[in-house]
Design a protein around this motif. Structure first.
Motif, PDB file in Angstrom:
ATOM      1  N   GLU A 129     -81.797 -16.244  22.766  1.00 23.64           N
ATOM      2  CA  GLU A 129     -80.817 -15.385  23.442  1.00 23.64           C
ATOM      3  C   GLU A 129     -81.163 -15.201  24.922  1.00 23.64           C
ATOM      4  OE1 GLU A 129     -80.966 -14.327  19.095  1.00 23.64           O
ATOM      5  OE2 GLU A 129     -82.432 -14.685  20.682  1.00 23.64           O
ATOM      6  N   GLN A 130     -82.452 -15.100  25.214  1.00 23.23           N
ATOM      7  CA  GLN A 130     -82.915 -14.927  26.591  1.00 23.23           C
ATOM      8  C   GLN A 130     -83.956 -16.002  26.887  1.00 23.23           C
ATOM      9  OE1 GLN A 130     -81.684 -12.762  28.726  1.00 23.23           O
ATOM     10  NE2 GLN A 130     -80.404 -11.606  27.304  1.00 23.23           N
ATOM     11  N   PRO A 131     -83.530 -17.192  27.302  1.00 18.57           N
ATOM     12  CA  PRO A 131     -84.490 -18.278  27.543  1.00 18.57           C
ATOM     13  C   PRO A 131     -85.260 -18.082  28.840  1.00 18.57           C
ATOM     14  CG  PRO A 131     -82.282 -18.988  28.115  1.00 18.57           C
ATOM     15  CD  PRO A 131     -82.147 -17.604  27.530  1.00 18.57           C
ATOM     16  N   TYR A 132     -86.199 -19.003  29.087  1.00 22.26           N
ATOM     17  CA  TYR A 132     -86.972 -19.003  30.332  1.00 22.26           C
ATOM     18  C   TYR A 132     -86.018 -18.893  31.516  1.00 22.26           C
ATOM     19  CZ  TYR A 132     -89.759 -20.794  34.186  1.00 22.26           C
ATOM     20  OH  TYR A 132     -90.400 -20.950  35.394  1.00 22.26           O
ATOM     21  N   PRO A 133     -86.308 -18.053  32.523  1.00 19.67           N
ATOM     22  CA  PRO A 133     -87.592 -17.358  32.757  1.00 19.67           C
ATOM     23  C   PRO A 133     -87.623 -15.900  32.333  1.00 19.67           C
ATOM     24  CG  PRO A 133     -86.320 -17.303  34.759  1.00 19.67           C
ATOM     25  CD  PRO A 133     -85.459 -18.024  33.739  1.00 19.67           C
ATOM     26  N   ALA A 134     -86.786 -15.492  31.375  1.00 18.52           N
ATOM     27  CA  ALA A 134     -86.680 -14.065  31.047  1.00 18.52           C
ATOM     28  C   ALA A 134     -88.026 -13.462  30.655  1.00 18.52           C
ATOM     29  CB  ALA A 134     -85.656 -13.869  29.925  1.00 18.52           C
ATOM     30  N   ALA A 135     -88.736 -14.098  29.722  1.00 16.86           N
ATOM     31  CA  ALA A 135     -90.012 -13.548  29.275  1.00 16.86           C
ATOM     32  C   ALA A 135     -91.021 -13.504  30.415  1.00 16.86           C
ATOM     33  CB  ALA A 135     -90.563 -14.361  28.108  1.00 16.86           C
ATOM     34  N   ALA A 223     -89.369 -24.186  18.788  1.00 16.08           N
ATOM     35  CA  ALA A 223     -89.629 -22.993  19.591  1.00 16.08           C
ATOM     36  C   ALA A 223     -89.506 -23.298  21.081  1.00 16.08           C
ATOM     37  CB  ALA A 223     -91.014 -22.453  19.260  1.00 16.08           C
ATOM     38  N   TRP A 224     -90.085 -24.404  21.518  1.00 17.88           N
ATOM     39  CA  TRP A 224     -90.003 -24.761  22.935  1.00 17.88           C
ATOM     40  C   TRP A 224     -88.556 -25.050  23.349  1.00 17.88           C
ATOM     41  CZ3 TRP A 224     -93.021 -23.901  26.836  1.00 17.88           C
ATOM     42  CH2 TRP A 224     -94.401 -23.792  26.652  1.00 17.88           C
ATOM     43  N   GLU A 225     -87.800 -25.714  22.495  1.00 20.63           N
ATOM     44  CA  GLU A 225     -86.390 -25.991  22.819  1.00 20.63           C
ATOM     45  C   GLU A 225     -85.629 -24.689  23.020  1.00 20.63           C
ATOM     46  OE1 GLU A 225     -82.581 -28.541  21.021  1.00 20.63           O
ATOM     47  OE2 GLU A 225     -84.327 -28.122  19.760  1.00 20.63           O
ATOM     48  N   ALA A 226     -85.889 -23.705  22.151  1.00 20.15           N
ATOM     49  CA  ALA A 226     -85.224 -22.414  22.291  1.00 20.15           C
ATOM     50  C   ALA A 226     -85.652 -21.717  23.582  1.00 20.15           C
ATOM     51  CB  ALA A 226     -85.555 -21.537  21.082  1.00 20.15           C
ATOM     52  N   TYR A 227     -86.941 -21.774  23.893  1.00 20.11           N
ATOM     53  CA  TYR A 227     -87.455 -21.075  25.074  1.00 20.11           C
ATOM     54  C   TYR A 227     -86.958 -21.703  26.372  1.00 20.11           C
ATOM     55  CZ  TYR A 227     -90.790 -19.094  28.413  1.00 20.11           C
ATOM     56  OH  TYR A 227     -91.365 -18.467  29.490  1.00 20.11           O
ATOM     57  N   LEU A 228     -87.008 -23.019  26.442  1.00 17.80           N
ATOM     58  CA  LEU A 228     -86.603 -23.687  27.682  1.00 17.80           C
ATOM     59  C   LEU A 228     -85.095 -23.652  27.883  1.00 17.80           C
ATOM     60  CD1 LEU A 228     -89.040 -26.732  27.615  1.00 17.80           C
ATOM     61  CD2 LEU A 228     -89.162 -24.705  29.094  1.00 17.80           C
ATOM     62  N   GLY A 229     -84.322 -23.635  26.814  1.00 20.99           N
ATOM     63  CA  GLY A 229     -82.871 -23.519  26.932  1.00 20.99           C
ATOM     64  C   GLY A 229     -82.235 -24.597  27.772  1.00 20.99           C
ATOM     65  N   GLY A 230     -82.818 -25.788  27.746  1.00 21.93           N
ATOM     66  CA  GLY A 230     -82.271 -26.894  28.527  1.00 21.93           C
ATOM     67  C   GLY A 230     -82.790 -26.979  29.938  1.00 21.93           C
ATOM     68  N   ALA A 231     -83.597 -26.026  30.373  1.00 21.40           N
ATOM     69  CA  ALA A 231     -84.150 -26.052  31.729  1.00 21.40           C
ATOM     70  C   ALA A 231     -85.218 -27.128  31.845  1.00 21.40           C
ATOM     71  CB  ALA A 231     -84.738 -24.699  32.084  1.00 21.40           C
ATOM     72  N   GLU A 232     -85.366 -27.671  33.023  1.00 22.91           N
ATOM     73  CA  GLU A 232     -86.426 -28.634  33.287  1.00 22.91           C
ATOM     74  C   GLU A 232     -87.753 -27.876  33.336  1.00 22.91           C
ATOM     75  OE1 GLU A 232     -88.069 -32.347  33.844  1.00 22.91           O
ATOM     76  OE2 GLU A 232     -85.965 -31.854  33.450  1.00 22.91           O
ATOM     77  N   PRO A 233     -88.703 -28.215  32.458  1.00 27.68           N
ATOM     78  CA  PRO A 233     -89.946 -27.429  32.409  1.00 27.68           C
ATOM     79  C   PRO A 233     -90.814 -27.639  33.643  1.00 27.68           C
ATOM     80  CG  PRO A 233     -90.093 -29.325  30.938  1.00 27.68           C
ATOM     81  CD  PRO A 233     -88.675 -29.273  31.439  1.00 27.68           C
TER      82      PRO A 233
END
Length: 322
Positions: A129-135, A223-233
């Motif tokens: 729901e709140q991907p990077y960089p929210a956390a 988990a990483w796919e959810a966290y990154l939300g499509g952003a370039e890491p």
């Protein structure tokens, strides 16, 4: 016929805990399973420090929003001491998709009690729901508040140790790099317990441990796919991507020999040393992911906790008192 990979053995007590707590074994997680994984920790009750912890007081506080950020809920456990005490800023585990500020907090309260610290556990926002960089933003907001001196007077703004377990450990490492690169709050130390450092999930240990232990590369990739939300890491999300690990505070890393994150943790510590930094690394033989939370009664778990305490004590003796 599929060949089963050769794997290091689990410590017997850890193996028993894995067999007895099959509900915490997460090796096939897809995005559809995230609600189920969240539900595993939903029954966590607010950590109320027992009397044995010297009468720690619990505070529910809000770190005020900075700029366009959000106010952040922080659970503080502090001793009723005169003067100021060092602060363990704690980031819970849960794959960046689960967990609360109370997850694993009692274990951190015990460490704080043994070393004369307070704990500030950050309720960072969760993916997807709140991907990077929210956390990351939430942790930085909490750190800025603690370092500003506007937090409760008992919390020393000059003695902040950032600590995290699993996903929280990976988040702690990435935030430390962000603080270094952006002239953010100064950190006195960095304690990474079985940290989730590398979004690629393709190290030899990640491949070796697929389908085994308490968290494998399949779950990790979800988990990483959810966290990154499509952003370039970048290294501010996936700390293993950092080309330069100089300029970090003293780092403590521990990990099990029989877990997904073993090799990324060893590599991270090695590169801290190569870049002239201060790191202490422990690889616990037969340890599954987060074995000391899975089997806190195990002999190796007790030794691991004692080792973290010893490192923290040495670190604190090198810091000037307030």
């Amino acid at each position: 016929m599929t060949e089963v990979p050769v794997r290091p053995p689990f410590d017997p007590e850890v193996a028993r805990a894995l067999a007895q707590q099959s509900d915490v074994v997460i090796t096939t997680m897809s995005s559809a399973d995230i609600p189920r994984v969240r539900a595993l920790g939903a029954a966590v009750t607010p950590a109320t420090p027992p009397a044995a912890l010297g009468g720690f007081d619990r505070y529910e506080l809000m770190a005020p929003a900075q700029g366009l950020g959000h106010a952040v809920h922080v659970v503080v456990l502090a001793p009723p001491a005169e003067g100021t005490v060092p602060v363990l800023v704690f980031l819970h585990g849960g794959g960046m998709i689960a967990g609360t500020a109370d997850s694993d907090l009692e274990a951190m309260a015990e460490l704080a009690h043994q070393t004369g610290c307070a704990v500030a556990s950050v309720e960072y926002r969760l993916a997807p729901e709140q991907p990077y960089p929210a956390a990351s933003d939430d942790v930085v907001t909490a750190l800025e508040w603690l370092a500003s001196g506007d937090a409760p007077r008992a919390l020393d703004p000059a003695r902040i140790v950032l600590a995290g377990i699993s996903a929280g450990g990976g988040l702690a490492a990435a935030v430390a790099l962000r603080c270094r690169d952006t002239n953010g709050p100064a950190l006195s130390g960095l304690m990474l317990m079985c940290p989730m450092l590398d979004h690629r999930s393709d190290s030899p240990s990640a491949r070796q441990m697929i389908g085994a232990g308490s968290w494998d590369a399949t779950a990790n990739a979800t988990a990483w796919e959810a966290y990154l939300g499509g952003a370039e890491p970048t290294s501010h999300a996936s700390a293993a991507l950092a080309e330069d690990l100089s300029g970090l505070p003293p780092v403590f890393i521990d990990v099990g020999s029989a877990e997904t994150f073993r090799d990324e943790c060893i590599d991270f510590a090695s590169r801290v040393w190569l870049d002239g930094g201060d790191a202490e690394l422990h690889v616990w033989p037969g340890g599954a992911h987060a074995f000391d939370m899975l089997a806190p009664w195990a002999r190796m778990a007790r030794t691991a906790r004692d080792t973290r305490e010893a490192w923290l004590r040495r670190l604190l003796t090198r810091l000037p008192s307030a």
